[in-house]
Design a protein around this motif. Structure first.
Motif, PDB file in Angstrom:
ATOM      1  N   ASP A  23      -2.400  10.836  -7.224  1.00 62.51           N
ATOM      2  CA  ASP A  23      -2.840  10.665  -5.839  1.00 62.51           C
ATOM      3  C   ASP A  23      -4.182  11.324  -5.559  1.00 62.51           C
ATOM      4  O   ASP A  23      -4.854  10.978  -4.596  1.00 62.51           O
TER       5      ASP A  23
ATOM      6  N   LYS B 115       1.080   4.092  -2.980  1.00 65.44           N
ATOM      7  CA  LYS B 115       0.766   5.488  -2.694  1.00 65.44           C
ATOM      8  C   LYS B 115       1.898   6.392  -3.187  1.00 65.44           C
ATOM      9  O   LYS B 115       1.651   7.436  -3.783  1.00 65.44           O
TER      10      LYS B 115
ATOM     11  N   LYS C 131       0.825  -1.211   0.000  1.00 60.56           N
ATOM     12  CA  LYS C 131       0.000   0.000   0.000  1.00 60.56           C
ATOM     13  C   LYS C 131       0.861   1.264   0.000  1.00 60.56           C
ATOM     14  O   LYS C 131       0.609   2.194  -0.763  1.00 60.56           O
TER      15      LYS C 131
END
Length: 115
Positions: free
Chosen positions: A91, A82, A78
């Motif tokens: 984002d 990101k 994760k």
């Protein structure tokens, strides 16, 4: 010590009984096991051959978050994803479940449609 190198990665070794796996990256070693007794045995053997320090439980390895559960382990990237989204300016993108209608059934094109 009863380990063999796996075919898919020269840095991963599996015990002949398949109950302990060792993954090596530069100077880091991860030991995956089903039974603590086996892990302790392997760890003692490694310590007899090499100078090493040991942490109790790894939570991160090579940027992968290792999440320990009662039934096993979850590997999460994760944080990495990101960072990639931020790097390429995605984002703030709005997620979508699917880009097309779920009821549409795609069919293979014909030879005429290829031209």
């Amino acid at each position: 010590m009863g380990f063999r190198k796996v075919d898919f990665d020269p840095c991963v070794f599996i015990h002949k009984a398949a109950e302990v796996v060792i993954a090596i990256y530069v100077d880091d070693i991860l030991i995956f096991y089903w039974f603590v007794k086996l892990k302790n045995h392997v760890s003692l053997q490694l310590h007899a051959e090499f100078e090493k320090t040991e942490t109790v439980t790894a939570n991160w390895a090579l940027g992968i978050h290792l999440i320990h559960t009662k039934t096993g382990m979850i590997l999460s990237q994760k944080v990495y994803f990101k960072c990639v989204l931020i790097k390429y300016g995605f984002d703030e993108s709005r997620p979508v479940a699917t880009p097309i209608d779920n009821n549409i059934h795609l069919q293979k094109g014909t030879e005429v449609e290829k031209n």
